[in-house]
Design a protein around this motif. Structure first.
Motif, mmCIF file in Angstrom:
data_model
loop_
_atom_site.group_PDB
_atom_site.id
_atom_site.type_symbol
_atom_site.label_atom_id
_atom_site.label_comp_id
_atom_site.label_asym_id
_atom_site.label_seq_id
_atom_site.Cartn_x
_atom_site.Cartn_y
_atom_site.Cartn_z
ATOM 1 N N ALA A 15 0.813 -1.231 0.000
ATOM 2 C CA ALA A 15 0.000 0.000 0.000
ATOM 3 C C ALA A 15 0.840 1.271 0.000
ATOM 4 C CB ALA A 15 -0.933 0.003 1.216
ATOM 5 N N ALA A 16 2.146 1.137 0.259
ATOM 6 C CA ALA A 16 2.989 2.333 0.252
ATOM 7 C C ALA A 16 3.543 2.615 -1.136
ATOM 8 C CB ALA A 16 4.128 2.168 1.256
ATOM 9 N N GLY A 17 3.316 1.692 -2.070
ATOM 10 C CA GLY A 17 3.873 1.851 -3.411
ATOM 11 C C GLY A 17 2.899 2.513 -4.372
ATOM 12 N N GLY A 18 3.280 2.530 -5.642
ATOM 13 C CA GLY A 18 2.522 3.262 -6.659
ATOM 14 C C GLY A 18 1.060 2.872 -6.743
ATOM 15 N N ILE A 19 0.771 1.653 -7.157
ATOM 16 C CA ILE A 19 -0.627 1.233 -7.352
ATOM 17 C C ILE A 19 -1.352 1.145 -6.008
ATOM 18 C CG2 ILE A 19 -2.127 -0.636 -8.182
ATOM 19 C CD1 ILE A 19 0.073 -1.442 -10.145
ATOM 20 N N ALA A 37 -1.097 -2.009 4.237
ATOM 21 C CA ALA A 37 -0.043 -2.933 4.665
ATOM 22 C C ALA A 37 1.138 -2.843 3.712
ATOM 23 C CB ALA A 37 -0.593 -4.359 4.687
ATOM 24 N N ASP A 38 2.331 -2.912 4.301
ATOM 25 C CA ASP A 38 3.538 -2.870 3.476
ATOM 26 C C ASP A 38 4.699 -3.385 4.325
ATOM 27 O OD1 ASP A 38 4.122 -1.128 0.655
ATOM 28 O OD2 ASP A 38 5.905 -1.590 1.850
ATOM 29 N N ILE A 39 5.783 -3.749 3.672
ATOM 30 C CA ILE A 39 6.954 -4.215 4.411
ATOM 31 C C ILE A 39 7.708 -3.043 5.030
ATOM 32 C CG2 ILE A 39 8.621 -4.180 2.493
ATOM 33 C CD1 ILE A 39 9.516 -7.003 3.522
ATOM 34 N N SER A 40 7.531 -1.850 4.462
ATOM 35 C CA SER A 40 8.284 -0.679 4.930
ATOM 36 C C SER A 40 7.408 0.211 5.812
ATOM 37 C CB SER A 40 8.800 0.121 3.724
ATOM 38 O OG SER A 40 9.173 1.407 4.137
ATOM 39 N N GLU A 41 7.760 0.281 7.103
ATOM 40 C CA GLU A 41 6.957 1.080 8.029
ATOM 41 C C GLU A 41 7.076 2.590 7.759
ATOM 42 O OE1 GLU A 41 7.393 -0.447 11.968
ATOM 43 O OE2 GLU A 41 5.256 -0.187 12.328
ATOM 44 N N PRO A 42 8.300 3.116 7.533
ATOM 45 C CA PRO A 42 8.383 4.553 7.241
ATOM 46 C C PRO A 42 7.572 4.929 5.997
ATOM 47 C CG PRO A 42 10.582 3.606 7.597
ATOM 48 C CD PRO A 42 9.632 2.472 7.592
ATOM 49 N N ALA A 43 7.616 4.060 4.994
ATOM 50 C CA ALA A 43 6.847 4.347 3.777
ATOM 51 C C ALA A 43 5.348 4.312 4.066
ATOM 52 C CB ALA A 43 7.211 3.341 2.681
ATOM 53 N N LEU A 44 4.956 3.420 4.968
ATOM 54 C CA LEU A 44 3.531 3.346 5.338
ATOM 55 C C LEU A 44 3.075 4.631 6.034
ATOM 56 C CD1 LEU A 44 2.921 -0.235 6.793
ATOM 57 C CD2 LEU A 44 1.703 0.834 4.894
ATOM 58 N N GLU A 45 3.937 5.142 6.912
ATOM 59 C CA GLU A 45 3.591 6.382 7.627
ATOM 60 C C GLU A 45 3.354 7.508 6.623
ATOM 61 O OE1 GLU A 45 3.067 6.700 10.778
ATOM 62 O OE2 GLU A 45 4.114 5.051 11.789
ATOM 63 N N VAL A 51 -3.025 9.739 2.513
ATOM 64 C CA VAL A 51 -4.448 9.369 2.475
ATOM 65 C C VAL A 51 -5.245 10.331 3.358
ATOM 66 C CG1 VAL A 51 -6.158 7.581 3.014
ATOM 67 C CG2 VAL A 51 -3.971 6.922 2.000
ATOM 68 N N LYS A 52 -4.711 10.592 4.543
ATOM 69 C CA LYS A 52 -5.439 11.471 5.485
ATOM 70 C C LYS A 52 -5.566 12.884 4.929
ATOM 71 C CE LYS A 52 -4.762 9.415 10.019
ATOM 72 N NZ LYS A 52 -3.875 9.366 11.201
ATOM 73 N N GLN A 53 -4.508 13.325 4.254
ATOM 74 C CA GLN A 53 -4.530 14.678 3.687
ATOM 75 C C GLN A 53 -5.559 14.778 2.559
ATOM 76 O OE1 GLN A 53 -0.917 15.557 1.580
ATOM 77 N NE2 GLN A 53 -1.787 17.428 0.754
ATOM 78 N N LEU A 54 -5.611 13.732 1.709
ATOM 79 C CA LEU A 54 -6.501 13.786 0.547
ATOM 80 C C LEU A 54 -7.933 13.389 0.875
ATOM 81 C CD1 LEU A 54 -4.125 12.336 -2.176
ATOM 82 C CD2 LEU A 54 -4.854 14.697 -1.898
ATOM 83 N N VAL A 55 -8.087 12.548 1.910
ATOM 84 C CA VAL A 55 -9.441 12.101 2.286
ATOM 85 C C VAL A 55 -9.624 12.346 3.787
ATOM 86 C CG1 VAL A 55 -11.149 10.267 1.909
ATOM 87 C CG2 VAL A 55 -8.987 10.194 0.665
ATOM 88 N N GLU A 75 -10.556 -1.591 23.429
ATOM 89 C CA GLU A 75 -9.459 -2.489 23.819
ATOM 90 C C GLU A 75 -8.462 -2.652 22.683
ATOM 91 O OE1 GLU A 75 -11.019 -6.300 25.031
ATOM 92 O OE2 GLU A 75 -12.516 -5.238 26.204
ATOM 93 N N LYS A 76 -8.971 -2.721 21.494
ATOM 94 C CA LYS A 76 -8.104 -2.964 20.334
ATOM 95 C C LYS A 76 -8.271 -1.814 19.362
ATOM 96 C CE LYS A 76 -8.006 -7.977 19.909
ATOM 97 N NZ LYS A 76 -8.096 -9.042 18.941
ATOM 98 N N PRO A 77 -7.513 -0.735 19.566
ATOM 99 C CA PRO A 77 -7.732 0.430 18.709
ATOM 100 C C PRO A 77 -7.510 0.108 17.232
ATOM 101 C CG PRO A 77 -6.020 0.815 20.363
ATOM 102 C CD PRO A 77 -6.401 -0.608 20.470
ATOM 103 N N LEU A 78 -8.258 0.802 16.428
ATOM 104 C CA LEU A 78 -8.170 0.592 14.984
ATOM 105 C C LEU A 78 -6.773 0.897 14.456
ATOM 106 C CD1 LEU A 78 -9.434 0.281 12.175
ATOM 107 C CD2 LEU A 78 -10.076 2.673 12.307
ATOM 108 N N ARG A 79 -6.225 -0.047 13.738
ATOM 109 C CA ARG A 79 -4.943 0.202 13.078
ATOM 110 C C ARG A 79 -5.226 0.597 11.641
ATOM 111 N NH1 ARG A 79 -0.325 -1.277 15.319
ATOM 112 N NH2 ARG A 79 0.695 -1.271 13.316
ATOM 113 N N LEU A 80 -4.581 1.647 11.207
ATOM 114 C CA LEU A 80 -4.775 2.066 9.820
ATOM 115 C C LEU A 80 -3.630 1.594 8.944
ATOM 116 C CD1 LEU A 80 -6.022 5.678 10.542
ATOM 117 C CD2 LEU A 80 -7.385 3.734 9.820
ATOM 118 N N ILE A 81 -2.497 1.302 9.609
ATOM 119 C CA ILE A 81 -1.363 0.756 8.862
ATOM 120 C C ILE A 81 -0.845 -0.492 9.563
ATOM 121 C CG2 ILE A 81 -0.606 2.902 7.778
ATOM 122 C CD1 ILE A 81 1.496 3.180 9.953
ATOM 123 N N GLN A 82 -0.270 -1.377 8.798
ATOM 124 C CA GLN A 82 0.239 -2.630 9.352
ATOM 125 C C GLN A 82 1.510 -3.019 8.618
ATOM 126 O OE1 GLN A 82 -1.506 -4.847 11.737
ATOM 127 N NE2 GLN A 82 0.517 -5.789 11.737
#
Ligand code: NAD
Length: 282
Positions: A15-19, A37-45, A51-55, A75-82
């Motif tokens: 999800a951090a990449g182009g498509i 979801a993505d392997i790169s956490e900084p890229a996910l941030e 996404v938050k800025q545009l939507v 108890e289990k806060p919503l995760r937006l990135i993983q």
């Protein structure tokens, strides 16, 4: 929130990449609750910030859940990135199961994939590059499909949509070899088609997206300033240009939505006509 994906819980890998990122933006705009979801956490941030800025009014699951559900959510806060390495089954399983507290998965876009710089022809492709490519591009898609089916059943869903990213190189030959990548995308097409048949009566649809070469880092970083390499590819486009990631994302929204309720097992080609071309205009 009203939208073509309103009420759906969706996961996008890569999800951090182009498509992936363009799709996350459109999914959020169309009312889905999206886990990036993505392997790169900084890229996910960075992706999430975009996404938050545009939507800014992207749906939060809390707004449409019962009181009991709300307690669970506290108890289990919503995760937006993983952070998730799709080649590791435990990562994929935990990610998909994390949506159970939110009503369960409805849509997964198994999109993470790599094309390695050392991928080559039959003679020169190193075995470790073959294995790496297949672990991510094929096994990663299998794990996503497997745990999606388990989650859809566990949450008693009567419909679900799985979209797996293949490529046009699974359909047409390329004389610019990347053998491990090409074989991996052929495998994605084949496994998606079979899953579409196996699960059709449960209401779970499986489709492959087949993008043509695009303006995303995956290809553009690899082409760099090499004009000859670029020209070698651009000439095959009837429209005279590479595709844009957002043009793929629009197709994924359709496949994820109930508008595509009778679209199953398709090799969904978004290529500007490239795979239909013999010669192209000057
Ligand atoms: P991209 O490189 O911009 O994005 C891919 C994303 O996947 C990256 O954010 C990367 O960090 C992530 N990723 C890599 N390995 C991972 C792993 N093990 N687990 C989780 N995430 C991982 O690429 P893109 O162009 O957006 O490509 C997305 C998909 O589309 C890929 O499957 C690719 O093969 C396919 N595709 C791309 C093109 C193109 O020209 N860009 C053409 C056809 C198909």
């Amino acid at each position: 929130m009203v939208g073509r994906l309103a009420g759906k819980n969706a996961i996008i890998t890569g999800a951090a990449g182009g498509i992936g990122l363009e799709t996350a933006i459109l999914f959020a705009k169309e009312g889905a609750s999206v886990l990036l979801a993505d392997i790169s956490e900084p890229a996910l941030e960075k992706a999430l910030a975009k996404v938050k800025q545009l939507v800014p009014n992207a749906p939060r699951l809390e707004t449409r859940k019962s009181e009991a559900r709300r307690e669970l959510i506290q108890e289990k806060p919503l995760r937006l990135i993983q952070k998730c390495d799709v080649s590791k089954e435990s990562d994929v399983q935990a990610m998909i199961e994390s949506l159970d507290a939110w009503g369960g998965l409805d849509v997964i876009f198994n999109n993470a994939g790599i094309m390695h710089a050392r991928d080559d022809d039959a003679i020169n492709t190193p075995e470790d590059i073959w294995d790496l490519t297949h672990n991510i591009n094929v096994k990663g898609v299998w794990f996503g499909c497997k745990h999606a089916v388990l989650a859809l059943r566990r949450n008693k869903k009567t419909r679900g949509s799985v979209i797996n990213t293949a490529s046009v190189v699974a359909l047409v030959g390329a004389a610019t070899p990347q053998l491990a990548y090409t074989a991996s995308k052929g495998a994605v097409l084949a496994l998606t088609r079979e899953l579409a048949m196996v699960h059709a009566r449960e209401g779970f649809r499986f489709n492959s997206l087949c993008p043509a070469p695009l303006n995303t880092p995956l290809l553009q970083d690899w082409l760099g300033d090499d004009q000859a390499k670029r020209q070698r590819r651009e000439v095959h486009f009837p429209m005279g240009r590479f595709g844009e990631a957002v043009e793929q994302a629009h197709a994924v929204v359709f496949l994820a939505s109930d508008e595509a309720s009778f679209v199953n097992g398709s090799d969904f080609v978004v290529d500007g006509g490239m795979t239909k071309a013999y010669v192209t205009a000057e």
